[in-house]
Design a protein around this motif. Structure first.
Motif, PDB file in Angstrom:
ATOM      1  N   LEU A 106       8.296  -0.032  -2.867  1.00 57.44           N
ATOM      2  CA  LEU A 106       9.097   1.167  -3.123  1.00 57.44           C
ATOM      3  C   LEU A 106       9.595   1.223  -4.559  1.00 57.44           C
ATOM      4  N   ASN A 107       9.855   0.068  -5.136  1.00 57.56           N
ATOM      5  CA  ASN A 107      10.327   0.006  -6.515  1.00 57.56           C
ATOM      6  C   ASN A 107       9.269   0.443  -7.527  1.00 57.56           C
ATOM      7  N   ASN A 108       8.022   0.489  -7.115  1.00 58.48           N
ATOM      8  CA  ASN A 108       6.939   0.785  -8.049  1.00 58.48           C
ATOM      9  C   ASN A 108       6.268   2.131  -7.795  1.00 58.48           C
ATOM     10  N   GLN A 109       6.970   3.030  -7.084  1.00 60.38           N
ATOM     11  CA  GLN A 109       6.439   4.362  -6.825  1.00 60.38           C
ATOM     12  C   GLN A 109       7.128   5.376  -7.743  1.00 60.38           C
ATOM     13  N   GLY A 144       4.315  16.816 -16.310  1.00 61.46           N
ATOM     14  CA  GLY A 144       4.433  15.856 -17.399  1.00 61.46           C
ATOM     15  C   GLY A 144       5.670  14.988 -17.377  1.00 61.46           C
ATOM     16  N   GLU A 145       6.590  15.250 -16.445  1.00 62.09           N
ATOM     17  CA  GLU A 145       7.811  14.442 -16.355  1.00 62.09           C
ATOM     18  C   GLU A 145       7.666  13.429 -15.230  1.00 62.09           C
ATOM     19  N   GLU A 146       7.868  12.167 -15.560  1.00 62.58           N
ATOM     20  CA  GLU A 146       7.695  11.072 -14.605  1.00 62.58           C
ATOM     21  C   GLU A 146       9.048  10.418 -14.317  1.00 62.58           C
ATOM     22  N   GLN A 147       9.298  10.134 -13.031  1.00 65.71           N
ATOM     23  CA  GLN A 147      10.544   9.481 -12.661  1.00 65.71           C
ATOM     24  C   GLN A 147      10.342   8.660 -11.400  1.00 65.71           C
ATOM     25  N   PRO A 148      11.205   7.658 -11.175  1.00 65.81           N
ATOM     26  CA  PRO A 148      11.074   6.860  -9.947  1.00 65.81           C
ATOM     27  C   PRO A 148      11.156   7.746  -8.714  1.00 65.81           C
ATOM     28  N   MET A 149      10.316   7.465  -7.747  1.00 61.96           N
ATOM     29  CA  MET A 149      10.268   8.275  -6.538  1.00 61.96           C
ATOM     30  C   MET A 149      11.507   8.053  -5.679  1.00 61.96           C
ATOM     31  N   PHE A 150      11.961   6.803  -5.609  1.00 65.58           N
ATOM     32  CA  PHE A 150      13.109   6.445  -4.771  1.00 65.58           C
ATOM     33  C   PHE A 150      14.275   6.004  -5.643  1.00 65.58           C
ATOM     34  N   ASP A 151      15.411   6.635  -5.392  1.00 67.94           N
ATOM     35  CA  ASP A 151      16.614   6.248  -6.119  1.00 67.94           C
ATOM     36  C   ASP A 151      17.348   5.127  -5.404  1.00 67.94           C
ATOM     37  N   GLY A 152      17.200   5.062  -4.080  1.00 63.65           N
ATOM     38  CA  GLY A 152      17.901   4.012  -3.353  1.00 63.65           C
ATOM     39  C   GLY A 152      17.639   4.082  -1.866  1.00 63.65           C
ATOM     40  N   GLU A 198       9.136  -7.978  10.397  1.00 65.11           N
ATOM     41  CA  GLU A 198       9.860  -7.824   9.132  1.00 65.11           C
ATOM     42  C   GLU A 198       9.961  -9.133   8.369  1.00 65.11           C
ATOM     43  N   GLY A 199      10.135 -10.215   9.101  1.00 71.15           N
ATOM     44  CA  GLY A 199      10.316 -11.511   8.451  1.00 71.15           C
ATOM     45  C   GLY A 199       9.047 -12.317   8.297  1.00 71.15           C
ATOM     46  N   GLU A 200       7.920 -11.830   8.825  1.00 68.09           N
ATOM     47  CA  GLU A 200       6.660 -12.566   8.714  1.00 68.09           C
ATOM     48  C   GLU A 200       6.102 -12.467   7.300  1.00 68.09           C
ATOM     49  N   ALA A 201       5.545 -13.582   6.806  1.00 71.19           N
ATOM     50  CA  ALA A 201       4.996 -13.642   5.456  1.00 71.19           C
ATOM     51  C   ALA A 201       3.485 -13.428   5.484  1.00 71.19           C
ATOM     52  N   TRP A 202       2.985 -12.894   4.366  1.00 69.99           N
ATOM     53  CA  TRP A 202       1.547 -12.659   4.230  1.00 69.99           C
ATOM     54  C   TRP A 202       1.214 -12.668   2.759  1.00 69.99           C
ATOM     55  N   ASP A 203      -0.001 -12.982   2.449  1.00 68.76           N
ATOM     56  CA  ASP A 203      -0.441 -13.021   1.058  1.00 68.76           C
ATOM     57  C   ASP A 203      -0.922 -11.630   0.643  1.00 68.76           C
ATOM     58  N   TYR A 204      -0.005 -10.869   0.071  1.00 74.73           N
ATOM     59  CA  TYR A 204      -0.326  -9.502  -0.331  1.00 74.73           C
ATOM     60  C   TYR A 204      -1.049  -9.500  -1.680  1.00 74.73           C
ATOM     61  N   PRO A 205      -2.096  -8.694  -1.822  1.00 76.99           N
ATOM     62  CA  PRO A 205      -2.767  -8.603  -3.124  1.00 76.99           C
ATOM     63  C   PRO A 205      -1.834  -7.997  -4.165  1.00 76.99           C
ATOM     64  N   GLU A 206      -1.888  -8.506  -5.372  1.00 76.23           N
ATOM     65  CA  GLU A 206      -0.989  -8.039  -6.427  1.00 76.23           C
ATOM     66  C   GLU A 206      -1.130  -6.541  -6.688  1.00 76.23           C
ATOM     67  N   TYR A 207      -2.359  -6.029  -6.543  1.00 69.67           N
ATOM     68  CA  TYR A 207      -2.560  -4.618  -6.857  1.00 69.67           C
ATOM     69  C   TYR A 207      -1.787  -3.688  -5.931  1.00 69.67           C
ATOM     70  N   PHE A 208      -1.355  -4.182  -4.765  1.00 74.58           N
ATOM     71  CA  PHE A 208      -0.544  -3.363  -3.875  1.00 74.58           C
ATOM     72  C   PHE A 208       0.786  -3.003  -4.525  1.00 74.58           C
ATOM     73  N   PHE A 209       1.239  -3.836  -5.466  1.00 64.39           N
ATOM     74  CA  PHE A 209       2.547  -3.636  -6.095  1.00 64.39           C
ATOM     75  C   PHE A 209       2.435  -3.049  -7.500  1.00 64.39           C
ATOM     76  N   GLN A 210       1.244  -2.613  -7.878  1.00 61.06           N
ATOM     77  CA  GLN A 210       1.115  -1.998  -9.190  1.00 61.06           C
ATOM     78  C   GLN A 210       1.874  -0.678  -9.237  1.00 61.06           C
ATOM     79  N   LYS A 211       2.209  -0.256 -10.421  1.00 63.76           N
ATOM     80  CA  LYS A 211       2.894   1.026 -10.579  1.00 63.76           C
ATOM     81  C   LYS A 211       1.975   2.150 -10.109  1.00 63.76           C
ATOM     82  N   ARG A 212       2.467   2.959  -9.180  1.00 65.13           N
ATOM     83  CA  ARG A 212       1.694   4.094  -8.683  1.00 65.13           C
ATOM     84  C   ARG A 212       2.424   5.387  -9.041  1.00 65.13           C
ATOM     85  N   VAL A 213       1.712   6.272  -9.675  1.00 55.58           N
ATOM     86  CA  VAL A 213       2.273   7.567 -10.029  1.00 55.58           C
ATOM     87  C   VAL A 213       1.652   8.614  -9.106  1.00 55.58           C
TER      88      VAL A 213
END
Length: 650
Positions: free
Chosen positions: A17-20, A26-34, A192-207
């Motif tokens: 969510l932090n990377n959406q 032409g104006e870009e801003q975070p999708m989620f404020d909180g 919610e608490g289970e761990a998994w090896d997520y690919p880094e690209y899942f957390f890339q900045k998405r516009v």
């Protein structure tokens, strides 16, 4: 091989969510404020742990009621014109169920909100866990399945890797101008608490780009040809114009071709009241000006409107047998309504293309049409002035809405109990004259949205924020917090009836905690006044709508009025509060409230049955065709059937 990061599902969700981001023009801003959250056993050690450990740029707000905090999220996203939003999290069970109403409110109004309710255990080993809803027909069903009916996208993350497709699809819907609304991703508390090896690209900045959908050349040519054939056009300013940020384009188009316009609840407030082509609200809760033109219009150009029954007066308001519809909407579904000519496109892009095509023809409305519009505007403005200055005159006072015999009895009792005889219309007049030009008003339910659409004079862009897609009681106070969070430099006024305030005002104390001052203008008429008027206007008595003590002699709720000190309630939260009984006291309270740094509440004792009357409108309700009451029988025969027969059926 792709690099991975080992995270829990909840941690991965927060990082995602932090990377959406959203980009528009032409104006870009975070999708989620909180995130608004109320934590329970189903989300506190999962999503709560992730947020405590690393929330990133997301601000976490502790809600007081799940529905209330979600209404605040809706208010925020609506005021931000859907370019930024909030997520809302709760535990499974009653917390999640509380948010279902808010999800429906978001979807009905096409407002993006992400719901993240906890869910029962995916592995089912502790079943039935605390707050679990067991369905013998299917153990896969939980409370969160209730969200399916009211969300534009729904998913359940039963395995850690499912989170990825769930999140991508959620962003698809939340950023879709044609099909946005509530999105629900249910999170089983063990997963919610289970761990998994997520690919880094899942957390890339998405516009997520909100592109302007261009109209087809064919549709524009047909639209221009249709306009040229017509003599009495009426434009409708819908919410789609607001969210497209096409306000100026709409205004310039209307001015260039001298076409008058009416406003929907969602569209009102982007072009201020004094514009000479602005004839006010349209339809069942419409104004004198717009409804006069609608009755004779031969072309309705609906731009970004869903054509709700209030906008069309149950498909009756346009009486010209030659009337046709031109529908400009980014949603194909809405563009097909009223059997109109469809231009499926972004409002701004469509208006620009239509202007370019229409300019070739030299089209202009006639001098006679323009003179009629000027006349309607003058009559409309004079009517608003009259309504704003109505004063109670005692026994000879006739209420605007109806002149039922019950009024004198009820008003006398009300005045004796409250020592107030302020008409509702006078309160609105004082408010409109006294609050700052840049202020924002928030409304949603009861008679107030109708009164506001008919007579409220919006003096600044974005100063009118009324939820009337779902008309959800309790939206007002809570959404006002979201509006204040979206625009902290503006004064925000929640206009709310006594019934809606009692139903839900949970985030008023949160406004104190967050240092976000809001002002609550509470209209206390000791009844559900809007519905009381509806039943009386259709032949019934005051049944189940007045706030009265139960009468021990009759066994019915027909005793005296139940007095409530709403100002005392607000003070208990830390607000500055006032009780007013006259226009002079109200003016003083508003001016003093402007000086306060904490939230305020003004308890206005408002004479019942003194809302604004309708203007050539009609609304289809299910009046009984068979009744012991002659009044109800006559109501059906004289009011309902002729109107319904005249209404368009498509």
């Amino acid at each position: 091989m792709a690099k991975t990061i080992r995270l829990t599902v909840a941690q991965a969700l927060v990082k995602f969510l932090n990377n959406q981001y959203i980009e528009f023009d032409g104006e870009e801003q975070p999708m989620f404020d909180g995130i608004f959250g109320i934590f329970g056993h189903g989300n506190v050690v999962g999503l709560g742990q992730a947020l405590e450990e690393d929330a990133g740029h997301l601000t976490v707000h502790m809600g007081r009621n799940e529905q209330g905090m979600a209404h605040a999220a809706i208010g925020y996203a609506k005021q931000k014109r859907r370019k930024q939003m909030y997520a809302c999290t709760s535990s499974v069970g009653p917390g999640a169920a509380n948010m279902v109403t808010a999800a429906a409110t978001a979807t009905a109004n096409c407002i993006p909100v992400l719901f993240l309710p906890g869910d029962t255990y995916a592995d089912r080993q502790p079943d039935p866990v605390l707050q679990q809803m067991e369905q013998p027909t299917s153990l896969t069903v939980t409370t969160n399945d209730a969200f399916r009916a009211v969300c534009k996208y729904w998913d359940r993350v039963t395995r850690p890797e499912i989170l990825m497709t769930a999140c991508i699809n959620a962003m698809r819907v939340l950023s879709d101008p044609a099909d946005t609304g509530a999105v629900c991703i249910a999170l089983p508390q063990d997963v919610e608490g289970e761990a998994w090896d997520y690919p880094e690209y899942f957390f890339q900045k998405r516009v997520h780009h909100i592109d302007r959908l261009a109209p087809s050349a064919r549709a524009i040519k047909e639209a221009a040809a249709l306009i040229q054939r017509k003599k009495k056009p009426l434009m409708i300013f819908g919410g789609g114009v607001k969210y497209s940020e096409a306000d100026e384009t709409f205004r310039k188009f209307a001015e260039k071709y001298h076409i008058a316009f009416g406003e929907t609840q969602a569209g009102k407030g982007c072009i201020t009241w004094e514009h000479p082509l602005n004839l006010g609200g349209l339809g069942e809760t419409g104004s004198l000006g717009a409804n006069l033109l609608a009755a004779e219009a031969d072309l309705v150009i609906g731009i970004g409107t869903r054509y709700t029954d209030f906008t069309t007066s149950s498909k009756w308001i346009c009486q010209n047998p030659e009337v046709e519809y031109l529908n400009i909407n980014v949603s194909r579904f809405h563009a097909y309504k009223m059997d109109g000519l469809q231009v499926v496109a972004d409002a701004k892009a469509a208006l620009e293309a239509l202007d370019a095509e229409l300019s070739k023809t030299g089209y202009q409305t006639s001098a006679a049409y323009q003179a009629a519009v000027a006349d309607y505007k003058e009559r409309y403005d004079a009517e608003v002035d009259r309504v704003f200055h109505i004063e109670y005159t005692g026994d000879d006072f006739v209420p605007e809405v109806n002149d039922d015999l019950d009024f004198k009895k009820v008003s006398k009792e009300f005045i004796e109990v409250t020592k107030s005889s302020m008409p509702q219309t006078r309160v609105l007049g004082v408010l409109n004259e006294t609050i700052d030009k840049n202020a924002v008003i928030v409304g949603a339910s009861g008679s107030l949205p109708g009164d506001l659409q008919r007579v409220w004079r919006t003096k600044s862009v974005g100063g009118y924020h009324v939820e009337y897609g779902f008309s959800c009681m309790g939206y007002e106070v809570n959404a006002a917090l979201g509006v204040k969070m979206a625009e902290p430099d503006r004064e925000v006024y929640a206009l709310v009836g006594d019934a809606a305030y009692m139903m839900l005002h949970s985030e008023l104390p949160q406004s104190i905690a967050e240092h976000k001052k809001i002002n609550v203008i509470l209209f206390d008429n000791m009844m559900n006044g809007c519905i009381n008027n509806l039943e009386i206007g259709h032949g019934q008595g005051s049944y189940g709508t007045e706030f009265r003590f139960r009468n021990e002699k009759t066994g019915q709720l027909d005793g005296g009025f139940v007095p409530i000190d709403f100002a005392m309630n607000a003070r208990s939260y830390g607000c500055v509060a006032y009780t007013v009984h006259s226009a002079e006291e109200l003016k003083e309270a508003i001016e003093d409230a402007k000086k306060q740094t904490v939230s305020t509440l003004i308890d206005c004792k408002v004479l019942p049955k003194t809302m604004v009357h309708g203007y050539g409108d009609w609304w289809r309700v299910g009046v009984a065709q068979v009744s012991k009451s002659q009044k109800i029988h006559d109501c059906y025969e004289n009011l309902m059937k002729p109107h319904y027969d005249a209404a368009r059926k498509y």
